[in-house]
Design an enzyme around this catalytic site. Structure first.
Site, PDB file in Angstrom:
ATOM      1  N   LYS A 158      34.162   1.811  26.689  1.00  0.00           N
ATOM      2  CA  LYS A 158      32.933   2.145  27.627  1.00  0.00           C
ATOM      3  C   LYS A 158      32.739   0.883  28.543  1.00  0.00           C
ATOM      4  O   LYS A 158      33.233  -0.146  28.197  1.00  0.00           O
ATOM      5  CB  LYS A 158      31.651   2.459  26.815  1.00  0.00           C
ATOM      6  CG  LYS A 158      31.790   3.555  25.780  1.00  0.00           C
ATOM      7  CD  LYS A 158      32.201   4.952  26.499  1.00  0.00           C
ATOM      8  CE  LYS A 158      33.052   5.801  25.311  1.00  0.00           C
ATOM      9  NZ  LYS A 158      32.460   7.003  25.049  1.00  0.00           N
TER      10      LYS A 158
HETATM   11  C1  LIG Z   1      32.299   8.320  24.078  1.00  0.00           C
HETATM   12  C2  LIG Z   1      31.668   9.293  24.312  1.00  0.00           C
HETATM   13  C3  LIG Z   1      30.380   9.588  23.419  1.00  0.00           C
HETATM   14  C4  LIG Z   1      30.428   9.227  21.919  1.00  0.00           C
HETATM   15  O1  LIG Z   1      30.301   7.830  21.614  1.00  0.00           O
HETATM   16  P1  LIG Z   1      30.075   7.144  20.259  1.00  0.00           P
HETATM   17  O2  LIG Z   1      29.528   5.760  20.642  1.00  0.00           O
HETATM   18  O3  LIG Z   1      31.940   6.602  20.152  1.00  0.00           O
HETATM   19  O4  LIG Z   1      29.552   7.985  19.346  1.00  0.00           O
HETATM   20  C5  LIG Z   1      29.940  10.846  23.643  1.00  0.00           C
HETATM   21  N1  LIG Z   1      30.074  11.473  24.844  1.00  0.00           N
HETATM   22  C6  LIG Z   1      30.859  11.031  25.725  1.00  0.00           C
HETATM   23  C7  LIG Z   1      31.050  11.868  27.175  1.00  0.00           C
HETATM   24  C8  LIG Z   1      31.873  10.168  25.414  1.00  0.00           C
HETATM   25  O5  LIG Z   1      32.786   9.634  26.208  1.00  0.00           O
END
Ligand SMILES: *Cc1c(COP(=O)(O)O)cnc(C)c1O
Length: 382
Positions: free
Chosen positions: A183
């Site tokens: 992210k």
């Molecule tokens: C990465 C992601 C998540 C989940 O995030 P985590 O911190 O890994 O649980 C949820 N929704 C979207 C659209 C994502 O890209």
């Protein structure tokens, strides 16, 4: 051809962040503590949110949000299918039914127009996704949710630093961010729940830590309440201070990351404008700040997902990594077999699910890397 492999994503970790982790490790307090509190406060200030709760992941936040909203069997939850699987898994695990709204073909986001026809008396929640760093068109969605008295929970996993009409995502409404390593900012694994609903925040704070009124740091260090009691059965989704101190460092650099990502994305857009077979996503027309989490292209002429697979493999042979965000959830084995959706129900989702591909985009890349990617794409497409 480039001599070293260019991954599609790579976290940017500074020496200061590494030193800060070492300091936490030596401090005697490594789980939820002063760094989590400081991270929550800094994130809240950055987003101008009413309140923020740090969590072990966005998925954890989504889990306890569904719990706090009493989602269960018989309930329908509207969400996109072109998203990460976690939300749909949690809806299913709660015994509720995911109802997929189709997306805009070129922004990959659901809208009030695609959600509205799906609302009925079983609809308990709408979970739209701010996709790839762009902001959802929130005003019509919020209005639709309010008119129908249905809560809106924004999946902002891609949207740390994104803005909608001059306001940060997270500043209002209820929002969940992710700090997974791909992210826009990371703390290894982690998440943040922001809400302008104080009761929702309190419930999340409690459910993330065994259902206790206060957490271990409150008890042992702050000495607020000597004996916290279980107010309801809860989970164990707190963030550690080891992770939180990384998050603090990353948050301070987030705007710089986004500026860098923006320059890289602009270079991609400029160079790819000459490549007929490639269609980048379109940017929404309303005013927003794009956080450029992902640079997604579509292979316009691909006839099957196998064509896309070959394209990605050919780029890999040329030392260019790619990603896939995402294969539609309703096309994955479990959901294909359990939901048995009619083919053709989600045309824009299905079209993109077969043709999308994420190109390398991360702050430590340079413009020359973008040139390498586009050169390799041109080679592969001839
Ligand atoms: C990465 C992601 C998540 C989940 O995030 P985590 O911190 O890994 O649980 C949820 N929704 C979207 C659209 C994502 O890209």
């Amino acid at each position: 051809m480039r001599s070293d492999f260019l991954p599609f994503s790579k976290p940017s970790i500074s020496e200061a962040e590494i030193a800060a982790v070492a300091e936490v490790l030596r401090s005697g307090w490594i789980t939820t503590g002063p760094n989590c509190t400081a991270f929550e406060e800094a994130f809240q200030t950055y987003c101008q949110a009413a309140g923020a709760v740090a969590l072990s992941s966005a998925t954890a936040g989504m889990h306890i949000a569904l719990k706090a909203l009493n989602i269960g069997p018989g309930d329908e939850i509207i969400t996109p299918s072109l998203t990460w699987v976690s939300t749909v898994n949690l809806i299913t695990l709660a015994g509720a039914t995911p109802i997929f709204a189709d997306i805009d073909k070129d922004t990959l986001m659901i809208s009030a127009d695609t959600v509205k026809p799906l609302i009925n008396e079983h609809t308990k929640l709408i979970i739209p996704v701010h996709f790839a760093g762009a902001a959802l068109d929130l005003e019509p969605l919020r209005q639709l949710a309010a008119v129908n008295n249905i809560p809106l929970l924004e999946d902002a996993a891609h949207a740390a630093g994104s803005e909608y009409k001059g306001t940060k995502i997270g500043a209002s409404g209820t929002t969940i961010f992710s700090f997974h390593p791909i992210k826009n900012m990371t703390c290894g694994e982690g998440g943040m729940f922001c809400s302008d609903d104080g009761r929702f925040l309190d419930r999340i704070r409690r459910l993330k830590f065994h259902g206790l009124g206060v957490d271990a740091y409150d008890r042992n260090v702050q000495g607020r309440v000597p004996q916290a009691e279980v107010l309801e059965p809860g989970y164990k989704y707190n963030l550690t201070d080891i992770a939180a101190v990384i998050g603090r460092g990353q948050l301070a650099r987030l705007d710089g990351f986004i500026e860098k990502r923006t320059r890289l994305a602009e270079r991609y857009l400029e160079l790819l404008a000459e490549v007929d077979e490639i269609s980048p996503l379109k940017q929404p027309e309303y005013s927003m700040r794009h956080a450029w989490h992902l640079f997604i292209i579509r292979l316009k002429n691909a006839k099957t997902a196998a064509d896309r697979q070959n394209f990605m493999a050919a780029l890999k042979e040329r030392n260019i990594g790619t990603g896939l965000h995402f294969k539609a959830v309703h096309e994955q084995k479990f959901y294909r077999e359990s939901l048995k959706l009619k083919p053709g129900l989600l045309p824009a989702t299905a079209w993109n699910s077969e043709r999308i591909c994420s190109l390398p985009l991360f702050p430590d890349m340079n413009l020359g890397d973008v040139d390498d990617v586009v050169d390799a794409i041109k080679e592969v497409l001839v």
